[in-house]
Enzyme design. Sequence first.
Site, mmCIF file in Angstrom:
data_model
loop_
_atom_site.group_PDB
_atom_site.id
_atom_site.type_symbol
_atom_site.label_atom_id
_atom_site.label_comp_id
_atom_site.label_asym_id
_atom_site.label_seq_id
_atom_site.Cartn_x
_atom_site.Cartn_y
_atom_site.Cartn_z
ATOM 1 N N LYS A 116 0.651 -1.187 -0.209
ATOM 2 C CA LYS A 116 -0.347 0.318 -0.045
ATOM 3 C C LYS A 116 1.041 1.310 -0.464
ATOM 4 C CE LYS A 116 -4.380 -1.519 1.668
ATOM 5 N NZ LYS A 116 -5.232 -1.307 2.250
ATOM 6 N N LYS A 199 -6.834 -11.296 -8.538
ATOM 7 C CA LYS A 199 -8.272 -11.899 -8.306
ATOM 8 C C LYS A 199 -9.040 -10.294 -8.515
ATOM 9 C CE LYS A 199 -7.915 -9.109 -3.493
ATOM 10 N NZ LYS A 199 -8.663 -8.900 -2.368
ATOM 11 N N LYS A 202 -12.603 -4.472 -6.479
ATOM 12 C CA LYS A 202 -13.163 -3.231 -6.016
ATOM 13 C C LYS A 202 -12.017 -2.106 -6.335
ATOM 14 C CE LYS A 202 -13.550 -2.834 -1.070
ATOM 15 N NZ LYS A 202 -13.988 -4.407 -0.142
HETATM 16 P P1 ATP Z 1 -10.378 -5.685 -2.420
HETATM 17 O O1 ATP Z 1 -9.143 -5.859 -2.731
HETATM 18 O O2 ATP Z 1 -11.239 -5.559 -3.769
HETATM 19 O O3 ATP Z 1 -10.704 -4.463 -2.066
HETATM 20 P P2 ATP Z 1 -10.476 -6.492 0.698
HETATM 21 O O4 ATP Z 1 -9.827 -8.087 0.243
HETATM 22 O O5 ATP Z 1 -9.670 -5.560 0.433
HETATM 23 O O6 ATP Z 1 -10.837 -6.451 -1.190
HETATM 24 P P3 ATP Z 1 -12.145 -6.666 1.520
HETATM 25 O O7 ATP Z 1 -13.965 -5.601 1.129
HETATM 26 O O8 ATP Z 1 -11.792 -6.212 2.752
HETATM 27 O O9 ATP Z 1 -12.081 -7.022 0.268
HETATM 28 O O10 ATP Z 1 -12.336 -8.134 1.938
HETATM 29 C C1 ATP Z 1 -13.338 -8.937 2.793
HETATM 30 C C2 ATP Z 1 -13.081 -9.718 2.348
HETATM 31 O O11 ATP Z 1 -13.551 -11.033 0.515
HETATM 32 C C3 ATP Z 1 -11.881 -11.074 2.456
HETATM 33 O O12 ATP Z 1 -12.108 -12.356 3.763
HETATM 34 C C4 ATP Z 1 -10.749 -11.125 1.388
HETATM 35 O O13 ATP Z 1 -10.061 -12.224 1.664
HETATM 36 C C5 ATP Z 1 -12.656 -11.839 0.515
HETATM 37 N N1 ATP Z 1 -11.801 -12.029 -0.974
HETATM 38 C C6 ATP Z 1 -11.589 -9.854 -1.188
HETATM 39 N N2 ATP Z 1 -11.636 -10.332 -2.714
HETATM 40 C C7 ATP Z 1 -11.696 -11.455 -3.161
HETATM 41 C C8 ATP Z 1 -12.303 -12.092 -4.291
HETATM 42 N N3 ATP Z 1 -11.746 -12.958 -5.689
HETATM 43 N N4 ATP Z 1 -12.176 -13.770 -4.043
HETATM 44 C C9 ATP Z 1 -12.644 -14.153 -2.918
HETATM 45 N N5 ATP Z 1 -12.192 -13.364 -1.612
HETATM 46 C C10 ATP Z 1 -12.110 -12.836 -2.180
#
Ligand code: ATP
Length: 335
Positions: A116, A199, A202
């Site tokens: 980050k 992956k 968002k």
């Molecule tokens: P992003 O990278 O989309 O901002 P994030 O990992 O920050 O996603 P969070 O809202 O913090 O998203 O994640 C909530 C949960 O969803 C976490 O347990 C994360 O591991 C899971 N998650 C996020 N993206 C995926 C994905 N593409 N496939 C499976 N699980 C996911």
Amino acid sequence: MSNTDHKVILTCAQPSGQLHLGNYFGALLNWASMIDDYECFFGIVDQHAITAPYVPAELRQATYRNLALYIASGLDPEKCHLFCQSHIVGHTELAWILGCLCPIGQLERMTQYKDKTQRQDSGFIGSGLLNYPVLMAADILIYNADRVPVGEDQKQHVELCRDLAIKFNNTYSETFKVPEVYIPKTGARVRSLQDPNRKMSKSDANQSGCVYLLDPPNIVRKKIRSAVTDSGSAVRFAQDKPGVSNLLSIMSASTGKSIEDLENEFAGSQYGTFKDAVADAVITVLEPIQAKYEEIQKDKAYLDRIFREGAGAAQKRANKIMSKVYRKVGFVPRT
Ligand code: ATP
Ligand code: LTN
């Protein structure tokens, strides 16, 4: 839920951006499968969300929206505690105490922090970003959670939490359970429809690779139809076919059918036919979630009540741990 013999599960997600299929299959569905067997605390961590640049009105909106989507996705508030982090007194207080035990070097070595800080384009890096994993450790330890279900990306943070629990226990005497990390196998990684090597996220610049839980059916179909596929035309799960494999995984997660059954079902089909079937399956999953969401999102009083009840249960448990912690560290009791 109130059975005190039940093990305690705690997990949280940030109210940033819109929830997508990856969040649903990788997190929400797994969380929902636990609510009958454990005492579950699910937090919407708004204090974490302000460690990155953000817009206050959007944060408030996303906090309500995520709560409504959690409920619509099967997290029945009668069976689990849904709470907003900033409603609970104690998370940041415990983070302060744990921070005093945490070496700065360990925080600087965290993968997410390194990623980050490299990506932060404004050039500003707040100390909140460095201390983020300490607050996350406090989120977990303040409920003396037994188990923390998270995605692979959060494993390092839970390991830091375990280190801090052990350090606190060794420094002051046995206080915290050392929580175990739980990484669900199913739906572990939904990939971007536009770049299946990454992956679904968002924060991805290319939003067409990401199916949001609130996307209307025509948008879902459009995104899935334009998903990148691989050379050849066979609908087969294989390493050299990441696009088709991702669609097969999404369809398998949506229908409950095995990948093998799906490969047989679509043997000889064109990619177009297969993609339409994937879109149908995803739309079928999203329809009831969206209907329920529409019904509850308008009812602010209901959402506020769920937050209030969740905070009541969470605060009660947090107070118990915090009074112990305050005594152990030598703070004079409030009278
Ligand atoms: P992003 O990278 O989309 O901002 P994030 O990992 O920050 O996603 P969070 O809202 O913090 O998203 O994640 C909530 C949960 O969803 C976490 O347990 C994360 O591991 C899971 N998650 C996020 N993206 C995926 C994905 N593409 N496939 C499976 N699980 C996911
Ligand atoms: N860092 C996590 C969200 C999070 C969390 C937690 C997860 C904050 N506190 C406590 C589990 C337990 C994330 O970005 N997904």
